[in-house]
Design an enzyme around this catalytic site. Sequence first.
Site, PDB file in Angstrom:
ATOM      1  N   LYS A  82      21.312  39.464 -14.442  1.00  0.00           N
ATOM      2  CA  LYS A  82      21.456  39.117 -15.861  1.00  0.00           C
ATOM      3  C   LYS A  82      20.067  38.848 -16.432  1.00  0.00           C
ATOM      4  O   LYS A  82      19.194  38.303 -15.734  1.00  0.00           O
ATOM      5  CB  LYS A  82      22.347  37.869 -15.949  1.00  0.00           C
ATOM      6  N   SER A 157      29.386  35.322 -20.907  1.00  0.00           N
ATOM      7  CA  SER A 157      28.155  35.968 -21.348  1.00  0.00           C
ATOM      8  C   SER A 157      27.573  36.945 -20.323  1.00  0.00           C
ATOM      9  O   SER A 157      26.732  37.762 -20.696  1.00  0.00           O
ATOM     10  CB  SER A 157      27.123  34.905 -21.683  1.00  0.00           C
ATOM     11  N   SER A 181      30.920  31.883 -17.735  1.00  0.00           N
ATOM     12  CA  SER A 181      30.215  33.116 -18.068  1.00  0.00           C
ATOM     13  C   SER A 181      30.128  34.135 -16.948  1.00  0.00           C
ATOM     14  O   SER A 181      29.726  35.276 -17.188  1.00  0.00           O
ATOM     15  CB  SER A 181      28.799  32.793 -18.559  1.00  0.00           C
TER      16      SER A 181
END
Lengths: 482, 491
Positions: A82, A157, A181
């Site tokens: 990420k 996310s 997330s």
Amino acid sequence: MSARREGRLTLPALCRALACGALSSLELTRRCLGRLERLEPTVGAFLTLDAPGALAAAAASDRRRQAGAPLHPLDGVPYAVKDNLCTRGLRTTCASRMLENYIPPYDADAVARLRGAGCVLLGKLNMDEFSFGSTTMTSALGVTRNPLDPARVPGGSSGGAAAAVAAGELPFAVGSDTGGSVRQPAAFCGVTGFKPAAGRISRYGLVAFAPSLDCVGVLANTAADAARVYALLAQPLPAQELLPADDSGAGLSGVRVAVPPQGWGPPLSDAVGRALDRGADCLRRAGALLCTADCLPPPETALLSYVALSTAEAASDLARFDGIRFGGPARDPSALPDPAEVRGDCFGPEVKRRILLGTALLSGEFRARCYQPACLVREAVRDGFARLFGEAELLLTPTVPGGAPRADVPLSPREAGQMDLYTVPASLAGLPALSVPFGRDENAMPLGLQLVAPPGREALLFRAGAILEAAGGWLPEEVGNE
Amino acid sequence: MNDGGALRRQGYEAVVGLEVHAELKTRTKLFCGCSTAFGAPPNTQCCPVCAGLPGGLVAGRLNRRAVELALLAGLALGCDIAGYSHMDRKHYFYPDLPRGYQLSQDGEPLCRGGYLEFAAAGVPTRVRIARVHLEEDAGKLLHTPQGAMLDCNRCGVPLIEIVTEPDLRSGAGAAAFLRELRAVLLACGISDCRMQEGSLRCDVNLSVRRIGEETLGTRTEIKNINSFAFVEKAIAYEAGRQLEELVRTGQVRQRTLRYNPAAGRTEVMRDKERAADYRFLREPDVPELCVSRATVERLRRELPELPAARRARLQTAYGMRAEDAATLTALPGLAEFFGQAAAASAYPDLVLNLLLSDLLRICPGEPFVSPVSPGQLAELADLAGEGSVNRSTAKRLLPRLAGTQESPRALAEREQLTQIRDPGRIAAWAAQAVAELPRPAADYRSGRSNALQALQGRLMALSGGRADPVQAAQALRALLETNREEEESHV
């Protein structure tokens, strides 16, 4: 089942192929890059691709293998992280204009650990801007679509990480989980997501959203794969957190699994209710004893506490983006930049909303009326779990209240927040939690079931996850060394 | 403006509280292993943690020595030590603050409720200490031809902030407090207190009110003064300015000021109509600080003799003046050196004199590092005390002993600097001096006794400075008076 999708490789198969020489890291990496080239125009999981770096790392891994000195069983396995995990020399943006050109001078601990094991970093994955969102649609730098239905969001996310694993672009990805997330996008994309207990994987180099809640997490095809990556990232690792190499056949005999009672949270949709019942039944058939989780505070209360705590911390963490070092070239190099101007230009609307809310929550009377009660609710959630885990070893809940929503119907902040309803309690309590794909909603999109354990019972968590996966209908088809 | 006098004549007094920031004497920073050394090239002593890079968490590291030094400061100031405290984020935007917040302590400081006693213009004074807390320093803005530059070397350097109650009433009192505080911090090894390097800085909170009134007036804050003299002047100026504003407009505006030493006055930094809201947030990445009773007791044993006790002991033991005891106590290492030399000498008063008026002049550095050993100084004092060398020779010998292991007695003898007390040789020099200077001799004989000085000067010169001055004077007097009697008898 038609849900089995080709192209996804689990880690045991890859490790075997690499170890016996049936597959080189270079071949594997080229195959991932080839798949990326085909799928990325649709999926859009990556913000930054580092093909030259990946090929060089793969070649180096192959040389180690040939010399008989691999660094780790995962040496040569491609992955991506990420874009809020710092990578030395590789742009780290948090999907924000504020950091669009930021190249960190150091690796996050998690990245350093994977590099040290010889894993091959393919690039950086899309996310909600500074992790503020549940759809990856607040990203300022790219659009990620759900590989199972491009009209739908991948969740967030860590949406890029979930989408990349689901699309078979790579065997695992590292994301971060503050209130869900990792687990929520894993559920939306039909993959497995693991959030460790607070403090088990170093967060050094993870750009902070809310430090009291943030965790580095793993997205993979199976619970066993997630366990392997976790074992690498979370060192030193006590034995009871390790999943044995061959855990198949080990049941859940005598393990007490708590399920929330009717009325804990809003009524479940038919599909989610069905998935939860089937999941519980599946664990029962593996030997588990089911009981009711009566002592947990309502998830709606936990969610309010989470919103207050996470936005207050987020507003504080983002204070460092004052326009002096980040946020593009100075407008007037002879004068100090105006923080309000740079922040106004470089932060997206969701970031601004949370900074305003978080700043207000720590100011004046709101502090006593909102922030401090939120701290007390967190204590109540912790106490509730402590009591629960006096009576049971695992908690089983839905991961999400429904399947992935469509990308063209904007969600209100409240609707988006509801997606965190079931994942937030374990975040507040700092407990390890695993989401496995299980069942499907009315649109045939995957749903997820979440297992929560007390710290130190991670091995049990992964074992129960594997049992659910086997019945969940979303396991990847092993294509092995095709 | 005359400090306090003008104010008091109009029936007003200044009420002053101080916030003192002292850099702690640690090798590394508060939350990372970067060096705290002063003067390195910009941005060579920082890392993702202290420079506040994205992802640079402070997690899991807190400088133990910094906490101990803060606790030592609290103990030296008679504070209560909190068994439990934590770090808080204090938010404000300023270009030298890379995270947008400073790690400090708000509601739960390490130490509370102490006091410091000292003499202000000879009057015993006690100032209460509200709190001592731990915090980190900010960076430094450098203004260059290319624009403003940020140096992060100082970011994250451990500091303590010592906050007094508003117990001071004048600039002179504040300066005396600061001198005493500095002596305490130096004696305990808590801080180097190098004001020119900014390792000791002071904010002044000041208001004025009618004498006898209980409530406090509206205050102004003067930020970041880095010299005791400027603190004194700033307070004197600001008290007068506030009184003038009060008389003219009926009120004082709450403001943050800076002191401009060149202009000798305070200037407005910003208007502060209401208290700043720092939105304190407990730092999630630093665990709570739990200080055990055992740790407190261990640190209490680590406390050295404090300056006030040491001054009292020196005055009693050696009968020295209060000023000399204060001088000995102000510089770390000095009183210890004196103690060793005085113990080895039969003439401690001469040791003190040579130390304060001669030795300090040739080694003015901080901390005190002597170029001669305590034994050498003691022996030199003994030579002068017993009369083997005269005082001025002793003073001249001191620099020649610097950096050597040589015995002062051996040096004086080898260089033939010992005093000559042979009456025959002195009488001969006396006769020669009288013969060479007939006019002063005649003056002396005619009753002008101070004419003896010229003769004695010549005698000393003839002896190469080695004649015992007391004997020299006696010899001259004896000679001149004998001659006078002879002359009288001739008449």
